[in-house]
Motif scaffolding. Structure first.
Motif, PDB file in Angstrom:
ATOM      1  N   LEU A  94     -32.353  -9.682 -10.277  1.00 12.39           N
ATOM      2  CA  LEU A  94     -31.609  -9.014  -9.204  1.00 12.39           C
ATOM      3  C   LEU A  94     -30.230  -9.640  -9.012  1.00 12.39           C
ATOM      4  CD1 LEU A  94     -34.521  -8.368  -6.706  1.00 12.39           C
ATOM      5  CD2 LEU A  94     -33.253  -6.666  -8.034  1.00 12.39           C
ATOM      6  N   THR A  95     -30.155 -10.965  -9.098  1.00  5.88           N
ATOM      7  CA  THR A  95     -28.831 -11.585  -8.971  1.00  5.88           C
ATOM      8  C   THR A  95     -27.969 -11.306 -10.200  1.00  5.88           C
ATOM      9  OG1 THR A  95     -29.571 -13.746  -9.806  1.00  5.88           O
ATOM     10  CG2 THR A  95     -29.644 -13.395  -7.416  1.00  5.88           C
ATOM     11  N   ARG A  96     -28.602 -11.139 -11.344  1.00  4.68           N
ATOM     12  CA  ARG A  96     -27.861 -10.800 -12.567  1.00  4.68           C
ATOM     13  C   ARG A  96     -27.372  -9.353 -12.495  1.00  4.68           C
ATOM     14  NH1 ARG A  96     -25.422 -14.071 -15.133  1.00  4.68           N
ATOM     15  NH2 ARG A  96     -26.934 -15.329 -14.063  1.00  4.68           N
ATOM     16  N   ALA A  97     -28.153  -8.478 -11.861  1.00  3.93           N
ATOM     17  CA  ALA A  97     -27.798  -7.053 -11.780  1.00  3.93           C
ATOM     18  C   ALA A  97     -26.500  -6.825 -11.009  1.00  3.93           C
ATOM     19  CB  ALA A  97     -28.937  -6.260 -11.140  1.00  3.93           C
ATOM     20  N   ILE A  98     -26.153  -7.731 -10.097  1.00  2.00           N
ATOM     21  CA  ILE A  98     -24.920  -7.553  -9.321  1.00  2.00           C
ATOM     22  C   ILE A  98     -23.696  -8.151 -10.018  1.00  2.00           C
ATOM     23  CG2 ILE A  98     -26.164  -7.439  -7.122  1.00  2.00           C
ATOM     24  CD1 ILE A  98     -25.101 -10.316  -6.557  1.00  2.00           C
ATOM     25  N   TYR A  99     -23.895  -8.764 -11.181  1.00  3.24           N
ATOM     26  CA  TYR A  99     -22.799  -9.440 -11.877  1.00  3.24           C
ATOM     27  C   TYR A  99     -21.570  -8.559 -12.081  1.00  3.24           C
ATOM     28  CZ  TYR A  99     -20.320 -12.514 -15.065  1.00  3.24           C
ATOM     29  OH  TYR A  99     -19.364 -13.313 -15.644  1.00  3.24           O
ATOM     30  N   PRO A 100     -21.704  -7.306 -12.585  1.00  2.04           N
ATOM     31  CA  PRO A 100     -20.480  -6.524 -12.807  1.00  2.04           C
ATOM     32  C   PRO A 100     -19.710  -6.235 -11.520  1.00  2.04           C
ATOM     33  CG  PRO A 100     -22.433  -5.284 -13.495  1.00  2.04           C
ATOM     34  CD  PRO A 100     -22.894  -6.620 -13.028  1.00  2.04           C
ATOM     35  N   ILE A 101     -20.418  -6.136 -10.418  1.00  2.00           N
ATOM     36  CA  ILE A 101     -19.766  -5.861  -9.127  1.00  2.00           C
ATOM     37  C   ILE A 101     -19.017  -7.096  -8.649  1.00  2.00           C
ATOM     38  CG2 ILE A 101     -20.159  -5.261  -6.699  1.00  2.00           C
ATOM     39  CD1 ILE A 101     -22.753  -3.796  -7.804  1.00  2.00           C
ATOM     40  N   VAL A 102     -19.701  -8.248  -8.641  1.00  3.90           N
ATOM     41  CA  VAL A 102     -19.052  -9.457  -8.127  1.00  3.90           C
ATOM     42  C   VAL A 102     -17.989  -9.978  -9.086  1.00  3.90           C
ATOM     43  CG1 VAL A 102     -20.968 -10.092  -6.617  1.00  3.90           C
ATOM     44  CG2 VAL A 102     -20.904 -10.997  -8.941  1.00  3.90           C
ATOM     45  N   PHE A 103     -18.124  -9.697 -10.385  1.00  7.45           N
ATOM     46  CA  PHE A 103     -17.071 -10.085 -11.331  1.00  7.45           C
ATOM     47  C   PHE A 103     -15.778  -9.359 -10.988  1.00  7.45           C
ATOM     48  CE2 PHE A 103     -14.492  -9.831 -15.117  1.00  7.45           C
ATOM     49  CZ  PHE A 103     -14.540 -11.128 -15.593  1.00  7.45           C
ATOM     50  N   HIS A 104     -15.899  -8.119 -10.598  1.00  4.05           N
ATOM     51  CA  HIS A 104     -14.719  -7.329 -10.218  1.00  4.05           C
ATOM     52  C   HIS A 104     -13.957  -7.996  -9.074  1.00  4.05           C
ATOM     53  CE1 HIS A 104     -12.213  -3.824  -9.507  1.00  4.05           C
ATOM     54  NE2 HIS A 104     -12.534  -3.896  -8.234  1.00  4.05           N
ATOM     55  N   TYR A 105     -14.676  -8.596  -8.133  1.00  7.27           N
ATOM     56  CA  TYR A 105     -14.042  -9.229  -6.974  1.00  7.27           C
ATOM     57  C   TYR A 105     -13.672 -10.688  -7.223  1.00  7.27           C
ATOM     58  CZ  TYR A 105     -15.208  -5.035  -4.471  1.00  7.27           C
ATOM     59  OH  TYR A 105     -15.291  -3.724  -4.082  1.00  7.27           O
ATOM     60  N   GLY A 106     -14.161 -11.284  -8.299  1.00 10.09           N
ATOM     61  CA  GLY A 106     -13.785 -12.654  -8.660  1.00 10.09           C
ATOM     62  C   GLY A 106     -14.432 -13.703  -7.773  1.00 10.09           C
ATOM     63  N   LEU A 107     -13.850 -14.894  -7.817  1.00  9.98           N
ATOM     64  CA  LEU A 107     -14.361 -15.996  -7.000  1.00  9.98           C
ATOM     65  C   LEU A 107     -13.979 -15.784  -5.550  1.00  9.98           C
ATOM     66  CD1 LEU A 107     -13.596 -19.028  -9.304  1.00  9.98           C
ATOM     67  CD2 LEU A 107     -15.829 -18.104  -8.756  1.00  9.98           C
ATOM     68  N   PRO A 108     -14.774 -16.167  -4.613  1.00 11.08           N
ATOM     69  CA  PRO A 108     -16.074 -16.840  -4.692  1.00 11.08           C
ATOM     70  C   PRO A 108     -17.255 -15.885  -4.899  1.00 11.08           C
ATOM     71  CG  PRO A 108     -15.502 -16.604  -2.400  1.00 11.08           C
ATOM     72  CD  PRO A 108     -14.358 -15.999  -3.211  1.00 11.08           C
ATOM     73  N   TRP A 109     -16.999 -14.571  -4.890  1.00  7.55           N
ATOM     74  CA  TRP A 109     -18.095 -13.588  -4.978  1.00  7.55           C
ATOM     75  C   TRP A 109     -18.914 -13.742  -6.250  1.00  7.55           C
ATOM     76  CZ3 TRP A 109     -19.241 -11.600  -0.577  1.00  7.55           C
ATOM     77  CH2 TRP A 109     -18.247 -11.443   0.380  1.00  7.55           C
ATOM     78  N   LEU A 110     -18.283 -14.119  -7.333  1.00  8.77           N
ATOM     79  CA  LEU A 110     -18.977 -14.267  -8.605  1.00  8.77           C
ATOM     80  C   LEU A 110     -20.112 -15.284  -8.514  1.00  8.77           C
ATOM     81  CD1 LEU A 110     -19.031 -13.402 -11.561  1.00  8.77           C
ATOM     82  CD2 LEU A 110     -17.360 -15.187 -12.034  1.00  8.77           C
ATOM     83  N   LEU A 111     -19.936 -16.260  -7.660  1.00 12.61           N
ATOM     84  CA  LEU A 111     -20.961 -17.297  -7.496  1.00 12.61           C
ATOM     85  C   LEU A 111     -22.259 -16.735  -6.911  1.00 12.61           C
ATOM     86  CD1 LEU A 111     -18.701 -20.182  -6.170  1.00 12.61           C
ATOM     87  CD2 LEU A 111     -19.513 -19.803  -8.514  1.00 12.61           C
ATOM     88  N   ALA A 112     -22.191 -15.583  -6.239  1.00 11.92           N
ATOM     89  CA  ALA A 112     -23.397 -14.962  -5.681  1.00 11.92           C
ATOM     90  C   ALA A 112     -24.338 -14.479  -6.781  1.00 11.92           C
ATOM     91  CB  ALA A 112     -23.017 -13.794  -4.774  1.00 11.92           C
ATOM     92  N   SER A 113     -23.831 -14.306  -7.982  1.00 14.59           N
ATOM     93  CA  SER A 113     -24.664 -13.919  -9.109  1.00 14.59           C
ATOM     94  C   SER A 113     -25.039 -15.118  -9.973  1.00 14.59           C
ATOM     95  CB  SER A 113     -23.944 -12.879  -9.967  1.00 14.59           C
ATOM     96  OG  SER A 113     -24.691 -12.574 -11.113  1.00 14.59           O
ATOM     97  N   THR A 114     -24.076 -15.987 -10.237  1.00 17.78           N
ATOM     98  CA  THR A 114     -24.326 -17.059 -11.201  1.00 17.78           C
ATOM     99  C   THR A 114     -25.146 -18.219 -10.637  1.00 17.78           C
ATOM    100  OG1 THR A 114     -22.167 -18.023 -10.685  1.00 17.78           O
ATOM    101  CG2 THR A 114     -22.284 -16.524 -12.573  1.00 17.78           C
ATOM    102  N   VAL A 115     -24.794 -18.708  -9.460  1.00 24.18           N
ATOM    103  CA  VAL A 115     -25.477 -19.890  -8.920  1.00 24.18           C
ATOM    104  C   VAL A 115     -26.969 -19.619  -8.672  1.00 24.18           C
ATOM    105  CG1 VAL A 115     -25.588 -21.508  -6.981  1.00 24.18           C
ATOM    106  CG2 VAL A 115     -23.384 -20.959  -8.030  1.00 24.18           C
ATOM    107  N   PRO A 116     -27.345 -18.499  -8.025  1.00 21.06           N
ATOM    108  CA  PRO A 116     -28.789 -18.253  -7.872  1.00 21.06           C
ATOM    109  C   PRO A 116     -29.520 -18.147  -9.215  1.00 21.06           C
ATOM    110  CG  PRO A 116     -27.560 -16.829  -6.401  1.00 21.06           C
ATOM    111  CD  PRO A 116     -26.557 -17.491  -7.309  1.00 21.06           C
TER     112      PRO A 116
END
Length: 189
Positions: free
Chosen positions: A150-172
């Motif tokens: 589920l955290t991987r599934a949001i990767y394309p969305i949070v990648f679009h917004y960059g840091l710090p949002w990207l961490l919501a996918s990678t760190v978990p």
């Protein structure tokens, strides 16, 4: 002749469909309400929560690969329209797909990083998932597996917004893999 840009999107949608249906069938596993059974390698049914997570991974993996392909078709068509038919200004499809012609525009980098990150993290995830599920506990492995997916599934969305949002996918994701491996640390060291 090039494939229409909707063609890879159709396959991406089918990957998300497999991911979603596997997730739906795993609701009991995620909540911990299923018949959680200690692993028994001679009884494949006891591993069904792990199999569903693996099918979910399979669907998401291919959805991301097809998203990457779609992003290149999208970028190529957008750049072709921008050049208004002037072929000297318009890159070839090969320059967009295999080169840096699209740069960070038109989801091209997003598609590349989404697929790349999924590939980079899949080997540690699948090894940890199956080690934990076959040697420790099927139920907790399935729960952590779905959390990772589920955290991987949001990767394309949070990648679009960059840091710090990207961490919501990678760190978990890193935390899930670490928790799957944690029971083995005592034995290894």
């Amino acid at each position: 002749k090039m494939l229409p840009p909707w063609f890879p999107a159709m396959f991406s949608a089918s990957g998300f469909l497999l991911f979603g249906s596997s997730l739906f069938l795993s609701i009991k596993d995620i909540r911990g309400l299923g018949n959680v059974v200690k692993p028994n390698l001679s009884d494949l049914a006891s591993l069904s929560p792990l199999l569903r997570v693996t099918f979910g991974w399979f669907g998401l993996y291919y959805a991301f690969l097809f998203f990457q392909s779609w992003s290149k078709f999208f970028a190529f068509n957008a750049m072709k329209k921008e050049s208004k038919g002037d072929s000297s200004k318009s890159p070839s499809f090969g320059q967009v797909k295999y080169g840096a012609a699209a740069g960070t525009k038109y989801f091209a980098l997003n598609g590349d990083r989404t697929a790349g990150n999924m590939m980079e993290q899949s080997i540690p995830f699948l090894v940890a998932l199956w080690m934990h599920g076959t040697m420790i506990d099927v139920g907790s492995a399935a729960q952590l597996g779905w959390a990772w997916l589920l955290t991987r599934a949001i990767y394309p969305i949070v990648f679009h917004y960059g840091l710090p949002w990207l961490l919501a996918s990678t760190v978990p994701g890193y935390v899930c893999i670490s928790l799957l491996m944690q029971p083995f640390f005592a034995f290894a060291f």
